[in-house]
Write an enzyme that holds these catalytic residues in place. Structure first.
Site, short mmCIF file in Angstrom:
data_model
loop_
_atom_site.label_atom_id
_atom_site.label_comp_id
_atom_site.label_asym_id
_atom_site.label_seq_id
_atom_site.Cartn_x
_atom_site.Cartn_y
_atom_site.Cartn_z
N ASN A 10 53.80 28.61 27.24
CA ASN A 10 55.80 28.59 27.76
C ASN A 10 55.75 28.45 29.19
O ASN A 10 54.86 27.90 29.92
CB ASN A 10 55.71 30.30 28.24
CG ASN A 10 57.84 30.06 28.77
OD1 ASN A 10 57.70 29.43 28.37
ND2 ASN A 10 58.28 30.96 29.54
N TRP A 11 55.91 26.91 28.52
CA TRP A 11 55.68 25.72 28.69
C TRP A 11 57.05 25.42 29.84
O TRP A 11 57.12 24.97 31.32
CB TRP A 11 55.60 24.01 28.37
CG TRP A 11 54.52 23.56 27.18
CD1 TRP A 11 53.44 25.15 27.42
CD2 TRP A 11 53.78 22.97 26.66
NE1 TRP A 11 51.82 24.62 26.81
CE2 TRP A 11 52.38 23.43 26.79
CE3 TRP A 11 54.82 21.60 25.77
CZ2 TRP A 11 51.73 22.69 24.94
CZ3 TRP A 11 54.14 21.22 24.85
CH2 TRP A 11 52.41 21.01 25.05
N LYS A 12 58.38 26.33 29.66
CA LYS A 12 59.31 26.54 30.47
C LYS A 12 60.10 24.95 30.31
O LYS A 12 59.58 24.17 29.54
CB LYS A 12 58.60 27.14 32.27
CG LYS A 12 58.37 28.36 32.11
CD LYS A 12 58.38 29.03 33.37
CE LYS A 12 56.95 30.80 32.90
NZ LYS A 12 57.50 30.96 34.24
N HIS A 96 62.77 36.80 28.41
CA HIS A 96 61.99 36.21 28.82
C HIS A 96 62.36 36.57 30.26
O HIS A 96 64.34 36.56 30.80
CB HIS A 96 61.96 35.06 29.31
CG HIS A 96 60.77 34.59 30.18
ND1 HIS A 96 61.33 34.69 31.06
CD2 HIS A 96 59.11 34.44 30.25
CE1 HIS A 96 59.88 34.46 32.15
NE2 HIS A 96 58.67 33.61 30.89
N GLU A 98 63.42 35.41 33.21
CA GLU A 98 63.91 33.72 33.94
C GLU A 98 65.27 33.98 32.88
O GLU A 98 66.73 33.53 33.76
CB GLU A 98 63.25 33.42 33.64
CG GLU A 98 61.89 32.71 34.81
CD GLU A 98 61.08 31.67 34.19
OE1 GLU A 98 60.71 31.03 33.51
OE2 GLU A 98 60.70 31.98 34.83
N GLU A 168 55.08 41.40 31.89
CA GLU A 168 55.76 40.09 32.51
C GLU A 168 55.99 41.07 33.50
O GLU A 168 56.89 41.03 33.97
CB GLU A 168 55.99 39.24 31.85
CG GLU A 168 55.32 38.51 30.83
CD GLU A 168 56.34 36.99 30.79
OE1 GLU A 168 54.82 36.09 30.82
OE2 GLU A 168 56.80 36.27 30.69
N GLY A 174 54.92 33.08 38.29
CA GLY A 174 54.72 31.72 39.57
C GLY A 174 54.66 32.09 41.04
O GLY A 174 54.50 31.33 41.31
N SER A 214 51.27 34.61 36.64
CA SER A 214 49.78 33.99 37.10
C SER A 214 48.76 34.46 36.55
O SER A 214 47.64 34.90 37.10
CB SER A 214 49.92 34.25 38.92
OG SER A 214 51.25 34.30 39.58
N GLY A 236 52.35 28.81 33.92
CA GLY A 236 51.55 27.15 34.89
C GLY A 236 50.39 26.92 34.56
O GLY A 236 50.18 25.67 33.89
#
Ligand code: 13P
Length: 253
Positions: A10-12, A96, A98, A168, A174, A214, A236
């Site tokens: 997931n490149w966000k 997600h 976020e 998650e 992160g 992470s 990440g």
């Protein structure tokens, strides 16, 4: 039949167009045209078509990070399943943390998006997980049970093979604070046992449950060796081809 491992990046909201193409190419080259592990990358919307080009000939699938539940119309800024499919996406991430916590997405919104995606024949990566406060108050299981139930209510027999769950824990995303393999296994087993009591053993045993939060080349092996951890959703570390490929390798590629 043992479940095939699956690693998704997931490149966000990261990468320039040039970086996205270079990263996609390096991953496509590293994974090759066939792999013992399912692999997908989820770039930002504007780069989907370009990344789809560089993935051609490889076994790496393309995914999007979100979708709207309506097929078209006056929804400024939103993107439909039809658009994502035409851009080459097989997968879409839904729910997600976020989006739930920063952008205020509700369980109902997640449910509608997930159903729109599977009705369009897309594979969905449904994200669930508790915050640190919820974990500290012993509410973790209640939270992800609610998220799983509400998102998946009404899924038909033909649609179950399109579903992947990503556990998650929000406190691990992160932060560099990965869940231990034992914590991940306990959560995954809990989710699988709830799926089993609701939908039966066959569906529960076939459904991949990824861990996210992470994941690094160092932590991947321990996590993926757990019986109910079927791979990872990587943030990440998916932005560096060598790290992402090392995680894919840790999954058994
Ligand atoms: P990190 O791997 O950066 O913690 O992100 C995990 C994640 O949110 C993947 O969707």
């Amino acid at each position: 039949m043992p479940r095939k491992k699956f690693v998704a990046g997931n490149w966000k909201m990261n990468t320039t167009l040039a970086e996205a193409k270079a990263l996609g190419s390096a991953i496509a080259q590293g994974v090759g045209s066939s792999s013992k592990v399912d692999v997908a990358v989820c770039p930002p919307f504007p780069w989907l078509v370009s990344v789809s080009e560089v993935l051609k000939g490889s076994s790496v699938a393309l995914g999007a990070q979100d979708v709207h539940n309506e097929a078209k119309g006056a929804f400024t800024g939103e993107v439909s399943t039809g658009m994502l499919k035409e851009a080459g996406c097989k997968y879409v991430i839904v729910g997600h943390s976020e989006r739930r916590h920063i952008l205020g997405e509700s369980d109902l919104t997640v449910h509608l998006k997930l159903h729109a995606a599977v009705e369009a024949g897309m594979h969905v990566i449904l994200c669930v997980g508790e915050t640190l406060v919820e974990r500290e108050r012993n509410l973790a299981e209640r939270v992800f049970q609610r998220q799983v139930y509400s998102a998946l209510a009404g899924i038909t027999d033909e649609q179950w093979p399109l579903i992947v769950i990503a556990y998650e824990p929000v406190w691990a995303i992160g932060t560099g604070r990965t869940a231990t393999p034992e914590q991940a296994q306990l959560a995954h087993l809990f989710i699988r046992s709830k799926l089993q009591s609701m939908h039966g053993e066959k569906i529960a045993n076939a459904l991949p449950i990824l861990y996210g939060g992470s994941v690094t080349p160092e932590t991947a092996g321990g996590l993926f060796s757990q019986p109910d951890v079927d791979g990872g959703l990587v943030g990440g570390a998916s932005l560096k081809a060598d790290q992402f490929l090392a995680i894919v390798k840790a999954a058994g590629a």
